[in-house]
Design a protein around this motif. Sequence first.
Motif, PDB file in Angstrom:
ATOM      1  N   GLY B 226       3.129  -7.921 -14.916  1.00  0.00           N
ATOM      2  CA  GLY B 226       4.557  -8.225 -14.855  1.00  0.00           C
ATOM      3  C   GLY B 226       5.467  -7.173 -14.262  1.00  0.00           C
ATOM      4  N   PHE B 227       4.894  -6.236 -13.494  1.00  0.00           N
ATOM      5  CA  PHE B 227       5.784  -5.249 -12.871  1.00  0.00           C
ATOM      6  C   PHE B 227       6.496  -5.864 -11.673  1.00  0.00           C
ATOM      7  CE2 PHE B 227       2.813  -2.474 -15.148  1.00  0.00           C
ATOM      8  CZ  PHE B 227       3.731  -1.656 -15.808  1.00  0.00           C
ATOM      9  N   ALA B 228       7.759  -5.483 -11.487  1.00  0.00           N
ATOM     10  CA  ALA B 228       8.564  -6.060 -10.408  1.00  0.00           C
ATOM     11  C   ALA B 228       8.272  -5.376  -9.077  1.00  0.00           C
ATOM     12  CB  ALA B 228      10.040  -5.936 -10.745  1.00  0.00           C
ATOM     13  N   ALA B 229       7.878  -4.121  -9.147  1.00  0.00           N
ATOM     14  CA  ALA B 229       7.555  -3.372  -7.928  1.00  0.00           C
ATOM     15  C   ALA B 229       6.607  -2.240  -8.295  1.00  0.00           C
ATOM     16  CB  ALA B 229       8.828  -2.804  -7.295  1.00  0.00           C
ATOM     17  N   VAL B 230       5.938  -1.707  -7.274  1.00  0.00           N
ATOM     18  CA  VAL B 230       4.960  -0.640  -7.502  1.00  0.00           C
ATOM     19  C   VAL B 230       5.226   0.495  -6.523  1.00  0.00           C
ATOM     20  CG1 VAL B 230       2.505  -0.031  -7.430  1.00  0.00           C
ATOM     21  CG2 VAL B 230       3.183  -2.293  -8.241  1.00  0.00           C
ATOM     22  N   PHE B 231       5.135   1.732  -7.012  1.00  0.00           N
ATOM     23  CA  PHE B 231       5.183   2.891  -6.121  1.00  0.00           C
ATOM     24  C   PHE B 231       3.828   3.587  -6.171  1.00  0.00           C
ATOM     25  CE2 PHE B 231       5.630   7.474  -5.469  1.00  0.00           C
ATOM     26  CZ  PHE B 231       6.131   7.485  -4.182  1.00  0.00           C
ATOM     27  N   ILE B 232       3.266   3.847  -5.004  1.00  0.00           N
ATOM     28  CA  ILE B 232       1.970   4.541  -4.929  1.00  0.00           C
ATOM     29  C   ILE B 232       2.202   6.001  -4.552  1.00  0.00           C
ATOM     30  CG2 ILE B 232      -0.287   4.626  -3.807  1.00  0.00           C
ATOM     31  CD1 ILE B 232       0.142   1.709  -2.968  1.00  0.00           C
ATOM     32  N   GLY B 233       1.791   6.891  -5.442  1.00  0.00           N
ATOM     33  CA  GLY B 233       1.873   8.323  -5.142  1.00  0.00           C
ATOM     34  C   GLY B 233       0.546   8.953  -5.511  1.00  0.00           C
ATOM     35  N   THR B 234      -0.499   8.524  -4.841  1.00  0.00           N
ATOM     36  CA  THR B 234      -1.853   8.934  -5.251  1.00  0.00           C
ATOM     37  C   THR B 234      -2.311  10.230  -4.588  1.00  0.00           C
ATOM     38  OG1 THR B 234      -2.631   7.322  -3.643  1.00  0.00           O
ATOM     39  CG2 THR B 234      -2.703   6.677  -5.945  1.00  0.00           C
ATOM     40  N   GLY B 235      -1.450  10.791  -3.722  1.00  0.00           N
ATOM     41  CA  GLY B 235      -1.765  12.108  -3.186  1.00  0.00           C
ATOM     42  C   GLY B 235      -2.911  12.152  -2.199  1.00  0.00           C
ATOM     43  N   ALA B 236      -3.232  13.376  -1.810  1.00  0.00           N
ATOM     44  CA  ALA B 236      -4.324  13.591  -0.858  1.00  0.00           C
ATOM     45  C   ALA B 236      -5.279  14.579  -1.486  1.00  0.00           C
ATOM     46  CB  ALA B 236      -3.782  14.115   0.461  1.00  0.00           C
ATOM     47  N   GLY B 237      -6.136  14.059  -2.360  1.00  0.00           N
ATOM     48  CA  GLY B 237      -6.990  14.983  -3.101  1.00  0.00           C
ATOM     49  C   GLY B 237      -8.429  15.025  -2.655  1.00  0.00           C
ATOM     50  N   THR B 420      12.029   3.829   3.776  1.00  0.00           N
ATOM     51  CA  THR B 420      11.992   3.177   2.465  1.00  0.00           C
ATOM     52  C   THR B 420      10.681   3.382   1.712  1.00  0.00           C
ATOM     53  OG1 THR B 420      11.047   1.160   3.379  1.00  0.00           O
ATOM     54  CG2 THR B 420      13.455   1.309   3.328  1.00  0.00           C
ATOM     55  N   GLY B 421       9.625   3.744   2.425  1.00  0.00           N
ATOM     56  CA  GLY B 421       8.327   3.860   1.783  1.00  0.00           C
ATOM     57  C   GLY B 421       7.614   2.530   1.603  1.00  0.00           C
ATOM     58  N   LEU B 422       8.200   1.459   2.128  1.00  0.00           N
ATOM     59  CA  LEU B 422       7.564   0.145   1.960  1.00  0.00           C
ATOM     60  C   LEU B 422       6.222   0.112   2.694  1.00  0.00           C
ATOM     61  CD1 LEU B 422       7.940  -2.777   0.831  1.00  0.00           C
ATOM     62  CD2 LEU B 422       8.710  -3.394   3.116  1.00  0.00           C
ATOM     63  N   THR B 423       5.200  -0.394   2.010  1.00  0.00           N
ATOM     64  CA  THR B 423       3.873  -0.510   2.630  1.00  0.00           C
ATOM     65  C   THR B 423       3.726  -1.898   3.260  1.00  0.00           C
ATOM     66  OG1 THR B 423       2.817  -1.454   0.690  1.00  0.00           O
ATOM     67  CG2 THR B 423       2.901   0.948   0.803  1.00  0.00           C
ATOM     68  N   SER B 424       2.506  -2.235   3.633  1.00  0.00           N
ATOM     69  CA  SER B 424       2.258  -3.544   4.238  1.00  0.00           C
ATOM     70  C   SER B 424       2.252  -4.654   3.192  1.00  0.00           C
ATOM     71  CB  SER B 424       0.922  -3.517   4.984  1.00  0.00           C
ATOM     72  OG  SER B 424      -0.098  -3.128   4.094  1.00  0.00           O
ATOM     73  N   GLY B 446      10.893  14.261  -2.017  1.00  0.00           N
ATOM     74  CA  GLY B 446      11.858  13.547  -1.181  1.00  0.00           C
ATOM     75  C   GLY B 446      11.423  12.116  -0.939  1.00  0.00           C
ATOM     76  N   ALA B 447      10.134  11.923  -0.685  1.00  0.00           N
ATOM     77  CA  ALA B 447       9.616  10.576  -0.425  1.00  0.00           C
ATOM     78  C   ALA B 447       9.711   9.711  -1.676  1.00  0.00           C
ATOM     79  CB  ALA B 447       8.172  10.661   0.059  1.00  0.00           C
ATOM     80  N   GLY B 448       9.433  10.310  -2.835  1.00  0.00           N
ATOM     81  CA  GLY B 448       9.521   9.569  -4.093  1.00  0.00           C
ATOM     82  C   GLY B 448      10.947   9.109  -4.351  1.00  0.00           C
ATOM     83  N   LYS B 449      11.880   9.968  -4.006  1.00  0.00           N
ATOM     84  CA  LYS B 449      13.284   9.661  -4.213  1.00  0.00           C
ATOM     85  C   LYS B 449      13.749   8.545  -3.272  1.00  0.00           C
ATOM     86  CE  LYS B 449      17.428  12.409  -4.099  1.00  0.00           C
ATOM     87  NZ  LYS B 449      17.961  13.763  -4.102  1.00  0.00           N
ATOM     88  N   ARG B 450      13.372   8.653  -2.002  1.00  0.00           N
ATOM     89  CA  ARG B 450      13.766   7.617  -1.023  1.00  0.00           C
ATOM     90  C   ARG B 450      13.196   6.263  -1.443  1.00  0.00           C
ATOM     91  NH1 ARG B 450      12.622  11.573   2.620  1.00  0.00           N
ATOM     92  NH2 ARG B 450      10.598  10.689   3.176  1.00  0.00           N
ATOM     93  N   ALA B 451      11.932   6.258  -1.865  1.00  0.00           N
ATOM     94  CA  ALA B 451      11.301   4.990  -2.254  1.00  0.00           C
ATOM     95  C   ALA B 451      11.998   4.411  -3.479  1.00  0.00           C
ATOM     96  CB  ALA B 451       9.816   5.208  -2.532  1.00  0.00           C
TER      97      ALA B 451
END
Lengths: 280, 470
Positions: B226-237, B420-424, B446-451
């Motif tokens: 039931g989430f309305a939107a998702v933000f992916i911040g999985t990094g480059a590990g 916006t950080g919008l993905t496909s 900065g990217a987290g904030k813009r998204a």
Amino acid sequence: MTRILEARPLTPVTKFFRLDAPLIAASAQPGQFVMLRAREGGERIPITIADYDRETGTVVIVVQEVGATTRRVCALEAGEEILDVAGPLGSPIELPAGGHLCGVGGGFGTASLLCLMRERRASGGRTTAIVGARTKDLLILLDDLASLCDAVEVCTDDGSAGFRGFVTQRLAQLIAGDGPGRPDHVVAIGPMAMMRAVAETTRGHRVKTLVSMDPLMVDGTGMCGGCRVMVAGKPRFACVDGPCFDAHDVDFDVAMRRNKAYVRQEHAALERLACASGRD
Amino acid sequence: MPVKRPEKTTMPTREAGERAHTFAEVNEGYSVAHASFEAERCLRCQDPVCVSACPVQIPIPDFIHAVAAGDMAGAARILRSANPLPAICGRVCPQELQCEGSCSMGGRWKPVAIGHLERFVADWERSQPITTRPAITRSERIAVIGAGPSGLVCAGELARHGYGVTVYEALHAPGGVLRYGIPEFRLPKAVLDWEIAMLESAGVEFQCNIIIGRTITLDDLIAKHGFAAVFIGTGAGLPQFLGIPGENLNGVYSANEFLTRINLMRAYDPEADTPVHVGRRVAVIGSGNTAMDAVRTSLRMGAEEAMIVYRRSEKEMSARVEEYQHAKEEGIDFHWLTSPLEILDDGDGWVSGLRCQRMELGAPDASGRARPVPIPGSEFVLAVDNVILAIGTTPNPLLTRTTSGLAVTEHGCLLADERTGLTSKPLVFAGGDAVTGAATVILAAGAGKRAARAIVEALATRTLVTRLPS
């Protein structure tokens, strides 16, 4: 925190745990594992998922006392909790549909055959389990396997039950046509030396063989690179590319050497644990 | 106007000989007197270039002015309005390339110590009681995948807008690279823990030990949870390896494994169960902040000699100047223009040395930096018993491998709209290292904030943006 619903010893050093883990049970598939931590400041260790039940939201793991963390876990009883259990991790086992799958289990690796055999049989394939131990008392989960497989082949080194000899000797007989049919695929889960022996047994017989590698691992999500296994000359990460790989492509020499990196530290940790328990 | 002092106010630091053997923080922080003294140096430019050089555009002269006026609470408010992680950024940002690099005091004189002042204000704020209260005013909940810098900032911004946020973390503790990567002597865990407590007090929920893509699929977050939107911040590990012989020997680590064992798994603590192997002589390959962290950590873990091996020169090094200086003070050896060829076996499967080749710099390559060219016949062996590779990372592949329709670049980076950080995928946004490849904490922030702002806008206006990012 993950609650333990059922805990029972299978042998003096292995214990069966049914965990209340609905999210993991809902998505687990054969071949996958969980990362487990027993206490603050403890290691994160990978443990193969033995079985799962989506209806009841439970997951089965079988833990063998090897180091400090497994010893701590094996001391837990039903009603107690494990600090962290994250999963399912790793890629599920992929096999062509149909055919005769022979699951080879050694030691507590036998437990991991449970969900594999169940799923395989449900999809219409034929299943045989070959399980081995030094002696009869160390065989585990035979009844469970018998209810899930078309055939269970038991091997003991001392002949106290079933075939006298190694699982690989019995596997060679099956490939030669003696027993419940020649396998089309083999999945071996157990000690590294056994898996290597299985790879050598099926090599040259055109039997697709997978082994479940159990390297040292930290995060389990593709971040540390510590679990790298050389497969067909290339480094692959067991946590995301595996843990199952084509047995005929795995460099077992490197894998076995890398797994011994911390033997000294593990002994020290065990001694510390023994001292600490002595004080209690 | 009084004449400005040309020199920066020095940050008190622990003495090099002492600190090289302890994980206590190297920089001890400004006192109020230090901070006021330094804040007086700001020229309060009409058109402050430092602000535009900051990836999150902190109103730098304003907060510095507040410090000079003794209004620490005001300074904290100004700072936090633009940067939700000031205590962290004040410690780990490459200020010399950003705000301080463009300071009008620079050039002839030393730039204002903006980073030190940011850290001072954030630390002052941390000494005050947390007063934030959860204020969830919206019905929609948003899922954030990954509790690293971009996820934390995105979650904080969304909470400020009244959204309920759940942050999913695959490891057992939140923080991402701030926890597993950056050592205690550079970023104390207490600072990170406080920032996370701030977010919790603002209503952000953290769920650790959940691997999105495995435990719950990304699609199910929206379809079933039931989430309305998702933000992916999985990094480059995902660590890179060199592909040279000997990389599988015992005693060879990726910097990620080495630092994770120590930072996240507390291998430095004799009470912890986590083993780690630190040799007598340790070579770290690479020249970024991670390389500096690894080499200085090995010294603190008891190595007698610790060295950096880098194929280019000091000029091309990518670490923060401060970390490099601290490393030098602590006695780290630097082998510049040295390329590793092979890791040598002691005959028992353990590292015994590193065979290297000397390099010289040629014409610039695709990266714009001078290309290192091998000098024939210059091979030599460094006797070491530990090799740590800090040569870069690429985005974690787990989520993209288990999610259909999530477009990636050829390097495995998520494709996301820059603004916006919008993905496909509709209503799925991304930012930080997962999009850019390994970069800095502040760029991820900065990217987290813009998204977060794009998510707020998309949900408020009900515009289901579905166009593919360019």
